[in-house]
Design a protein around this motif. Structure first.
Motif, mmCIF file in Angstrom:
data_model
loop_
_atom_site.group_PDB
_atom_site.id
_atom_site.type_symbol
_atom_site.label_atom_id
_atom_site.label_comp_id
_atom_site.label_asym_id
_atom_site.label_seq_id
_atom_site.Cartn_x
_atom_site.Cartn_y
_atom_site.Cartn_z
ATOM 1 N N CYS B 109 -135.772 46.137 44.196
ATOM 2 C CA CYS B 109 -135.002 44.994 43.693
ATOM 3 C C CYS B 109 -133.898 44.633 44.677
ATOM 4 O O CYS B 109 -133.226 45.497 45.217
ATOM 5 C CB CYS B 109 -134.400 45.354 42.351
ATOM 6 S SG CYS B 109 -133.261 44.106 41.753
ATOM 7 N N ARG B 110 -133.714 43.310 44.914
ATOM 8 C CA ARG B 110 -132.696 42.885 45.876
ATOM 9 C C ARG B 110 -131.292 43.060 45.308
ATOM 10 O O ARG B 110 -130.315 43.031 46.029
ATOM 11 C CB ARG B 110 -132.919 41.439 46.304
ATOM 12 C CG ARG B 110 -132.882 40.423 45.176
ATOM 13 C CD ARG B 110 -133.322 39.082 45.702
ATOM 14 N NE ARG B 110 -132.488 38.669 46.822
ATOM 15 C CZ ARG B 110 -131.415 37.895 46.702
ATOM 16 N NH1 ARG B 110 -131.046 37.444 45.527
ATOM 17 N NH2 ARG B 110 -130.714 37.565 47.769
ATOM 18 N N SER B 111 -131.234 43.256 44.002
ATOM 19 C CA SER B 111 -129.910 43.387 43.387
ATOM 20 C C SER B 111 -129.595 44.855 43.065
ATOM 21 O O SER B 111 -128.645 45.421 43.584
ATOM 22 C CB SER B 111 -129.856 42.520 42.134
ATOM 23 O OG SER B 111 -128.786 42.918 41.336
ATOM 24 N N MET B 151 -145.077 45.340 44.638
ATOM 25 C CA MET B 151 -144.875 44.125 45.415
ATOM 26 C C MET B 151 -145.289 42.874 44.640
ATOM 27 O O MET B 151 -144.887 41.774 44.988
ATOM 28 C CB MET B 151 -145.648 44.210 46.732
ATOM 29 C CG MET B 151 -145.014 45.205 47.699
ATOM 30 S SD MET B 151 -145.618 45.097 49.383
ATOM 31 C CE MET B 151 -147.291 45.571 49.223
ATOM 32 N N SER B 152 -146.118 43.064 43.589
ATOM 33 C CA SER B 152 -146.559 41.888 42.843
ATOM 34 C C SER B 152 -145.546 41.495 41.752
ATOM 35 O O SER B 152 -145.685 40.453 41.121
ATOM 36 C CB SER B 152 -147.933 42.161 42.220
ATOM 37 O OG SER B 152 -147.813 43.205 41.283
ATOM 38 N N VAL B 153 -144.522 42.335 41.546
ATOM 39 C CA VAL B 153 -143.520 42.056 40.512
ATOM 40 C C VAL B 153 -142.538 41.006 41.027
ATOM 41 O O VAL B 153 -142.076 41.088 42.165
ATOM 42 C CB VAL B 153 -142.765 43.343 40.132
ATOM 43 C CG1 VAL B 153 -141.625 43.047 39.171
ATOM 44 C CG2 VAL B 153 -143.722 44.357 39.533
ATOM 45 N N THR B 154 -142.226 39.987 40.183
ATOM 46 C CA THR B 154 -141.320 38.930 40.650
ATOM 47 C C THR B 154 -139.940 39.017 39.990
ATOM 48 O O THR B 154 -138.973 38.510 40.518
ATOM 49 C CB THR B 154 -141.906 37.530 40.364
ATOM 50 O OG1 THR B 154 -142.351 37.509 39.005
ATOM 51 C CG2 THR B 154 -143.074 37.241 41.294
ATOM 52 N N GLU B 161 -133.226 40.591 37.746
ATOM 53 C CA GLU B 161 -133.011 39.743 38.920
ATOM 54 C C GLU B 161 -134.345 39.172 39.419
ATOM 55 O O GLU B 161 -135.337 39.890 39.513
ATOM 56 C CB GLU B 161 -132.354 40.583 40.035
ATOM 57 C CG GLU B 161 -132.216 39.886 41.371
ATOM 58 C CD GLU B 161 -130.977 38.988 41.454
ATOM 59 O OE1 GLU B 161 -130.074 39.168 40.617
ATOM 60 O OE2 GLU B 161 -130.945 38.135 42.348
ATOM 61 N N GLU B 162 -134.337 37.885 39.736
ATOM 62 C CA GLU B 162 -135.538 37.288 40.307
ATOM 63 C C GLU B 162 -135.657 37.693 41.774
ATOM 64 O O GLU B 162 -134.673 37.628 42.516
ATOM 65 C CB GLU B 162 -135.473 35.768 40.175
ATOM 66 C CG GLU B 162 -136.763 35.134 40.642
ATOM 67 C CD GLU B 162 -137.041 33.830 39.900
ATOM 68 O OE1 GLU B 162 -137.920 33.111 40.391
ATOM 69 O OE2 GLU B 162 -136.398 33.550 38.872
ATOM 70 N N GLU B 176 -135.509 36.803 54.262
ATOM 71 C CA GLU B 176 -135.609 36.690 52.809
ATOM 72 C C GLU B 176 -135.288 35.255 52.442
ATOM 73 O O GLU B 176 -134.160 34.807 52.648
ATOM 74 C CB GLU B 176 -134.628 37.653 52.121
ATOM 75 C CG GLU B 176 -134.840 37.720 50.624
ATOM 76 C CD GLU B 176 -133.875 38.682 49.971
ATOM 77 O OE1 GLU B 176 -134.327 39.520 49.192
ATOM 78 O OE2 GLU B 176 -132.665 38.583 50.268
ATOM 79 N N ASP B 177 -136.290 34.547 51.949
ATOM 80 C CA ASP B 177 -136.094 33.172 51.527
ATOM 81 C C ASP B 177 -135.483 32.337 52.647
ATOM 82 O O ASP B 177 -134.580 31.541 52.431
ATOM 83 C CB ASP B 177 -135.168 33.153 50.289
ATOM 84 C CG ASP B 177 -135.421 31.894 49.469
ATOM 85 O OD1 ASP B 177 -136.552 31.364 49.537
ATOM 86 O OD2 ASP B 177 -134.490 31.457 48.790
#
Ligand code: MG
Ligand code: ZN
Ligand code: ZN
Ligand code: ZN
Lengths: 79, 883
Positions: B109-111, B151-154, B161-162, B176-177
């Motif tokens: 998770c990025r958060s 990796m398939s979890v969004t 967190e998205e 990232e984005d």
């Protein structure tokens, strides 16, 4: 295929679950522990077919080009 | 893990390795094992002295003679070297882990930085991994599944967190984005991954933390691992690794200065990227996506990965492949007068190669005699005295040494006749590629061998070289004698038949000798058997005038064991519908009774390598030693016979009468007309398609058929005029060399050239060559060669022939490289398997691979064509005895 089992297929050799005495005899014959035997997954269709449990040994009798019949053993592992 | 002075301790007190743990070096460990921080890119000062805290700091070990290591005090050779370290100003990605870093980035998770899996799912995977590790099974597939799921979890299941899309730009850039993720950001994220999540990704937090994949400290290898060399000019030339480390330190310094001076972000990022480039190429200089770092001369640098990878790398080049002493290599040439288990060794080589003999009471006199010979072959090159001193035997000291010699000395004596050596030809694809031979010292500069042992080595004499190894102890010699001598390897373990035997002239010779009823008088008979240790001639026959004579069959009989019985069909057998057996009109039915060749002709089926029936039976029934003698006798008899009877081959041996020539031309013309008719029928849509084929395919097939037929017809016509006295025909039918097909092409017609089994169609638009009309489907336009090799090919024919020939060459080139790679993999996979005394095949842990070797427990090299007993043969022997 109705009513048939995997074992009916000509490419599937004979699989049997060994009794405890037979297991002991095999382990004694080859002087091995169970972890030194080849393995077969609990989830293997043939293991499910004959109802083998984890830790049991399966005896496989195959047709052999060189020997006519050949016997192999596999221990069922959980995975 | 090696710590300060660790290696020294290991050398002083050998320890048993119980287990090996693989993990990542943490920055802490790198600093702990380092003897010094390296801060300056300079190596030596003006006096040529290593600079402190430079890349050649004396604490990193010493390579210059006379200096001592400042860490362990060892001299060059004693000091194993010690690691240093570089503190990187900013973290950089370790290229080796770039792909794993990507996977981890996408899986956390990025958060909240936790793995993107529900706790239950995570624990399920961890349990699976543990179970696998307990069973010593690979966990690759489970890990693949873990990453695939995570990796398939969004949306983070922990904090909601998205997750943003993470792009990876090889080799070391992550976005990232659309926003670049700097190594420092990634490292910060990885630091926060909780220990509990790591086992799910296959990492043991005690030994591996993901943030260690992003380097903040760089270990500096000891100087002993990157020694500098001094050129003749006195100039120092540094190792590639040192060059690369210099680059890293320079950029590191510049980075530091710029950052301290508060340089703009853009410049900092540029420098950061440059540092990344240098560290990347320091680890692997063949990464795709970035240009390799080069030497001033333009040569790409050989950095860490390059030292390990590939054929010359540390693994394949230095560890699996070794250079050995007591070996020799030279060109090989044939000598039919040697026994098959001998090897001719040039005296020059025999003088260089030695066998170490320990002096005992029993051999002291012979050793003294050897020393007394001085430098005259055969003599001794070195002696090792009781005090361990190794002394060279020279013209000035040999007499003295001969006097001093005593029990316990070692004498390095030169190679002599009868010594047992190993002989080898690469590629060593099967065990017969290395066999033991007896030395025969000879003049000249080449190794000599009996041509009968060419097949197992796959050797010929067009410049092939072979290796020879001199065995150095009694155990090795005994083992070689029992297991590896040539006669012990006559029967191949691949198919249980002979691999050593007559080739080429051996077959032609015995064929000519035993064919028909050639008669020889006593002188001639003795002359033929001169080299074949035959003591008594068998009873002769008498001609009309009452003179004794021996037939070729009689002469061959004399080298057979006297009680030998065998019946088989020769190679020349035409496969008649009903075999007339003994009365075969081609004399192709071989009958041997009580060691006498009664009917039949000896050819490849009798004594050829791979096919020789007599050879096979003698080896299996009389043992290897008798078989060796038989092969020696048969080959020397064959050579004597062919020399005596005369055998030559020239271009005019393919001459066929003009009449035959005309017949061939006529049948080719007819075939061409037929092809034209087929094409016409096709164009008029009158062609009947074959079942399952299109009309076009049908046409092609019919044309190929027609042209194939005509080539065979041409060969048939030519063959009729080249009788059984033609030497090329003799070679072809007896199996000595070549085939009737070769003769057909030489004398008759070369035939259709093909690419991938079809007629040639490639080339220009609608045609193969500008010589033909567009759409021409005729024979000549698509690669039919109607000329013979003897007549010569027309330019277009020649071109088509080159096309067909090229396909063959490409095929072989591709096949050899593929099968070579496959062989390597098989060897690596199977090399530790062993047949145990209970008949099971097991690997090193004792895990059973086969419960009975080959399922029947038969060693094919000791059985009969794969079977343990040949029942037919036993019946044959028993019934023959009853007769
Ligand atoms: Mg060659
Ligand atoms: Zn040292
Ligand atoms: Zn989260
Ligand atoms: Zn016949």
């Amino acid at each position: 295929m109705k009513g048939g089992t995997l074992l009916d297929h000509e490419l599937v050799p004979k699989h049997e679950v060994l009794t405890e005495e037979e297991e002991k005899a095999v382990l004694r014959k080859y002087k091995v522990s169970k972890r030194q035997l080849p393995k077969i997954k609990y989830s293997d269709p043939i293991a499910r077919e004959i109802g083998a449990e984890v830790g049991q040994i399966i005896k496989i009798t195959r047709d052999s080009k060189t020997a006519g019949k050949s016997i192999a053993y596999r221990v069922v592992i959980d995975q | 893990m090696l710590h300060k002075g660790g290696l020294i301790g290991v050398i002083a007190h050998p320890k048993r390795i119980k287990s090996i743990k693989f993990g990542l070096l943490s920055p802490k460990e790198i600093r702990k094992m380092s003897v010094t921080k390296i801060i300056t890119p300079d190596t030596y000062d003006d006096d040529g002295f290593p600079i402190e805290m430079g890349l050649m700091d004396q604490r990193l070990g010493v390579i210059d003679p006379g200096l001592r290591c400042k860490t362990c005090g060892g001299r060059p050779g004693e000091c194993p070297g010690h690691f240093g370290h570089i503190e990187l100003v900013a973290p950089v990605i370790h290229v080796g882990y770039a792909r794993l870093i990507r996977k981890i980035l996408r899986s956390i998770c990025r958060s909240c930085k936790r793995i993107l899996l529900e706790e239950k799912e995570r624990d399920g995977f961890i349990a699976q991994i543990k179970e696998c590790q307990r069973n010593e099974q690979p966990i690759d597939n489970i890990l693949k599944e873990v990453f695939r799921r995570a990796m398939s979890v969004t949306v983070c299941p922990h904090c909601g967190e998205e997750q943003l899309k993470i792009e990876f730009e090889p080799p070391t850039t992550y976005e990232e984005d659309g926003h670049k993720l700097m190594p420092a950001d990634i490292r910060a994220r990885f630091e926060q991954i909780p220990d509990e999540d790591l086992p799910a990704m296959g990492m043991d937090p005690k030994h591996v933390r993901p943030e260690w994949m992003i380097l903040t400290v760089l270990p500096v290898p000891p100087v002993t691992a990157r020694p500098s060399i001094t050129l003749e000019s006195g100039q120092r030339s540094e190792d590639d690794l040192t060059h690369k480390l210099v680059d890293i330190i320079r950029i590191n310094q510049r980075f530091q200065e710029n950052r301290d001076a508060g340089a703009p972000q853009l410049i900092i990022e540029d420098l950061w990227e440059l540092l990344q480039y240098h560290v990347t190429t320091y680890i692997d200089n063949e990464v795709s996506g970035i240009p390799p770092a080069r030497h001033r001369s333009g040569r790409p640098l050989k950095t860490l990965s390059q030292r390990l990878k590939g054929k010359e790398g540390r693994f394949r080049g230095s560890l699996s492949g070794k250079r050995v002493n007591f070996s020799a290599r030279t060109v090989i040439s044939p000598d039919p007068n040697l026994s098959i288990n001998e090897v001719g060794v040039p005296q020059k080589i025999a003088e260089e190669m030695t066998i170490t003999v320990r002096v005992t009471e029993r051999n002291i006199e012979s050793m003294r005699k050897l020393l007394k010979r001085g430098r005259k072959y055969p003599c001794a090159n070195y002696v090792r005295r009781l005090d361990g001193r190794r002394v060279k035997v020279t013209p000035t000291n040999y007499e003295e040494l001969a006097e001093q010699i005593q029990v316990g000395w070692e004498v390095e004596r030169q190679l002599r006749d009868g010594d047992i050596v190993l002989f080898n030809r690469q590629p060593s694809l099967h065990r017969m590629s290395i066999m033991a031979h007896r030395v025969k010292v000879m003049p000249g500069k080449t190794f000599r061998l009996n041509p009968a042992v060419c097949p197992p080595y796959n050797a010929d004499f067009d410049g092939d070289e072979m290796n020879l190894h001199v065995l150095q102890n009694e155990e090795a010699r005994a083992e070689a004698k029992i297991l590896m001598e040539v006669q012990e390897n006559i029967i191949s373990p691949r198919f249980g038949g002979p691999v050593i035997g007559g080739i080429h002239d051996h077959i032609s010779g015995l064929y000519l000798l035993t064919r028909g009823e050639t008669r020889f008088d006593e002188n001639e008979a003795l002359e033929l058997l001169r080299r074949s240790r035959v003591t008594d001639l068998i009873e002769p026959s008498y001609d009309e005038a009452g003179r004794p004579y021996w037939s070729g069959k009689d002469i061959f009989s004399m080298i057979l064991p006297p009680d030998f019985n065998l019946t088989f069909q020769a190679e020349i057998c035409q496969g008649c519908e009903t075999c007339l057996k003994e009365r075969c009109e081609h004399d192709a039915y071989v009958v041997i009774r009580n060691g006498r060749l009664i009917t039949g002709t000896i050819d490849e089926r009798a004594i050829g390598a791979f096919k020789g029936k007599i050879l096979d039976r003698i080896t299996k029934e009389y043992g290897p030693e008798r078989a060796r003698k038989f092969i020696d006798d048969a080959t020397s008899l064959a050579i004597r016979a062919i020399t005596r009877l005369g055998f030559s081959f020239g271009i005019d041996d393919e001459d066929i009468p003009p009449d035959a020539q005309r017949q061939i031309e006529a049948s080719i013309r007819v075939a061409e007309e037929r092809v034209a008719q087929l094409v016409e029928a096709y164009e008029n849509d009158e062609l009947e398609p074959l079942p399952g084929r299109s009309i076009e395919e049908t046409l092609e097939l019919r044309i190929m058929q027609e042209l194939g037929k005509v080539r065979d017809a041409a060969g048939e016509i030519a063959g009729r005029y080249l009788g059984m006295d033609n030497t090329a025909v003799v070679m072809a039918v007896s199996g000595a060399r070549g085939s009737m097909m070769n003769l057909t092409q030489m004398a008759g017609c070369v035939g259709q050239q093909s690419v991938r089994g079809a007629r040639i169609t490639r080339g220009y638009e609608g045609r193969t060559l500008p010589h033909f009309r567009k759409g021409d489907l005729g024979a000549a336009a698509h690669g039919f060669v109607k000329s013979s090799y003897k007549k010569g090919l027309s330019p277009t024919e020649f071109f088509f022939h080159a096309i067909g020939g090229r396909e063959g060459l490409v095929d072989t080139a591709v096949r050899t490289s593929q099968s070579g790679y496959f062989q390597r993999r098989l060897i690596n996979a199977l090399q530790d398997l062993e047949v145990k005394y209970d008949g099971t095949v097991r690997e090193t842990r004792g895990v059973i691979v086969q419960f009975e070797y080959g399922e029947d427990g038969v060693d094919p090299s000791r059985g009969d064509y794969g079977k343990s007993v040949n029942v037919d043969r036993i019946i044959e022997l028993v019934t023959a005895e009853g007769e």
